[in-house]
Design an enzyme around this catalytic site. Sequence first.
Site, PDB file in Angstrom:
ATOM      1  N   ASP A 170      88.186  38.025  -0.859  1.00 29.18           N
ATOM      2  CA  ASP A 170      89.003  37.328   0.133  1.00 29.18           C
ATOM      3  C   ASP A 170      89.866  36.290  -0.572  1.00 29.18           C
ATOM      4  O   ASP A 170      90.284  36.505  -1.707  1.00 29.18           O
ATOM      5  CB  ASP A 170      88.080  36.678   1.183  1.00 29.18           C
ATOM      6  N   HIS A 193      90.519  31.358   5.080  1.00 23.73           N
ATOM      7  CA  HIS A 193      90.050  32.679   5.506  1.00 23.73           C
ATOM      8  C   HIS A 193      88.806  33.116   4.746  1.00 23.73           C
ATOM      9  O   HIS A 193      87.829  33.592   5.334  1.00 23.73           O
ATOM     10  CB  HIS A 193      91.174  33.691   5.320  1.00 23.73           C
ATOM     11  N   SER A 202      88.781  40.627  10.773  1.00 29.44           N
ATOM     12  CA  SER A 202      88.341  39.887   9.594  1.00 29.44           C
ATOM     13  C   SER A 202      87.050  39.143   9.868  1.00 29.44           C
ATOM     14  O   SER A 202      86.254  38.909   8.962  1.00 29.44           O
ATOM     15  CB  SER A 202      89.405  38.856   9.182  1.00 29.44           C
TER      16      SER A 202
END
Length: 756
Positions: free
Chosen positions: A134, A207, A535
């Site tokens: 990520d 994220h 996600s």
Amino acid sequence: MASFFLPFILLGLSLAASVLSNQTYIVYMNPAHRPSVHPTAADWYTAELQSLSIDPSNRLLYAYKSAAHGFAVRLDQAHVSLLQDHRSVLQIVPDPVLSLHTTRSPSFLGLLPTSVPLQSVETASSDVIIGVLDTGVWPESPSFSAGSSLPPIPKRWRGACEAGVDFPPSFCNRKLIGARSFSRGFHAAGGTRPAGEYSSPRDQDGHGTHTASTAAGLSVGNASLLGYATGTARGMATGARVAVYKVCWSSGCLGSDILAGIDAAVSDGVDVLSLSLGGGAAPYFRDTIAIGTFGAAEHGVFVSCSAGNSGPGASSVANSAPWITTVGAGTLDRDFPAYASLGSGEHLTGVSLYSGPSMGSKLVPIIYGSNKNNASKLCLAGTLDQVQVKGKFVLCDRGVNARVEKGAVVKAAGGAGMILANTAASGEELVADSHLLPAVAVGRKAGDVIRNYVIKNKNAKGVISFGGTVLGIRPSPVVAAFSSRGPNVVVLQILKPDLIGPGVNILAAWSGAAGPTGLVKDDRRTQFNIVSGTSMSCPHISGVAALLKAAHPDWSPAAIKSALMTTSYTSDNTNSPLLDAAGGQIANAYAYGSGYVDPQKALSPGLVYDLTTNDYIAFLCSLGYSSQHIQVITRRNEVSCANKLSDPGNLNYPSFSVVFGKKRVVKYTREVTNVGLAGSVYGVKVTGPEFVGVTVKPTKLVFKRAGQKAKYSVTFISKNKANITNDAFGWISWVNSQQTVRSPVAYSWKISRTLD
């Protein structure tokens, strides 16, 4: 990151060609051609490049060894032509640009500390390592501050905590045991480093921190986003270890970096890989993630990938290879209500995470389309007339630009607040955002009411109020409208997504360098954030897979996937079929696959559908791929298709996708393994459309011992001779008094075609 519908990490990341020029290529090599004089593949690649007058010291980016046979290299067009003619080169592909697909969920999934079966599994999970590819990690987050609360790091761990900008190795501990960064592909392709981001494992975006903590973050009490969703935030597998591999920037991810991350994670010894990112549909030999994860699966690594955020459009699912567990998104039973009260007396319910000062009860004028054009109705940057907007509520249609960006546009124009109204594309799906000004998001029906009111009344007025956090929402769960859907255009006979998990309004750890909206102008900082997207659902499944790996260390990745799929459920908390947020209708297997994950039941599935590497090779042979293309995926010196499947649908998969095309009869075979009690007996139960006949032989499976295998065949007959245009759905279940092992069946009358 300005949107949390990370159009694939829900980040909406896409790198324009003007930003990244494709000078980088991934070159796949035939390992059988490596001369013995070269002790390693990297030595061989270097020598071959030198023989073609290509300087490896300046051009070679990565030499892959575990996840693929090949290398990433910067090439001029003349170099490409030279390599394409080389006898050892199987395939050359431009470095693809991919994007990210961007609390309450543990308890909603039944992962409670009082659950006796899960207590022992949580303890055992300390030997399981989850690799997260990520945007990196914010190591100071309390979700990763293990200290001495966990036992020593497993001795088999071969990874590292790499030093980088603002990231000393001392940041790693018994929870965060590894951290690496891969950015050579990004830089070689001409990528401009986003402000504040560095070639370091540190996550400046948020994220990666969110996904890693969702999978395996520690329990943190009194967690919230600015007062919303207050409670204990924890990952799915709190005892599991985390290793992060930074392969993405806020502006996107390069395939060469992703492949390098997978390669390193496999070599380091991870048990689970979690990738909340992806691209479009492509044949598997041109799909970087499919290629890399095949190698991971062969090494015994369970791979979970997000399905994408391109729903509700059909055939939008990504990451569809059968060795990948493809995860869609659904809701929780938690919501963040907000209310739009109109001068007409109507009160409409929406959602919001706005945490600023209250607006009070005074009605404020509402304006819609300040420049009398569609762009201003969408509240795109530069389209609002400040004179008309100042001090008023602005009604904005959802779409085109990010939801939080619309709020920023309204605020910059002097607006007092925003009503964000869905159009037909988003239906009744509501996603809460932490807006910079008072704002409420409403569904299409409520949006139409407000639009009609404002259009017909020159003196339209309204006010917004906020309801905080509410639990026990009914019906729940619901399939998220943004969650990408089947059918699987790469191979119609493989049903995708595989299942869904929590992916809407998920509270998890966040980067200290980014505000909750991800906008540059958002100077708020919070340890936790609420985000939506596949996600977010992907790391839920990754964490649950880690629990299953701890409970059943001898299970293969395919067996773990089977357990997750066949125990999933398709009824909500009102005991009604799962609904689709896109239109409010009953959802189907193209939206939810096998259903919504049930971790408790997955621990004891009764039967599993297992697969080996040879099974996947037989499947690839059935697709009509060339031997070279299969070598690219499988990393084999040679490939034999002597045992190829008669039909791709004959892969021993836990679900069925029956493609009749011009045929009236389709026959598939499956094999199940008893992972339950000795002496178990199962009977078959079939449900589905009346115009499809289904015959299962035998109708009873008897297992004298644990580990015993049994085969059965299924014959599907299309009874209706007329053309059937709509797909249909059903179930094949093996049932006894303790277990129900369910497999969804999708029926299609389309002509089957494999992407090439």
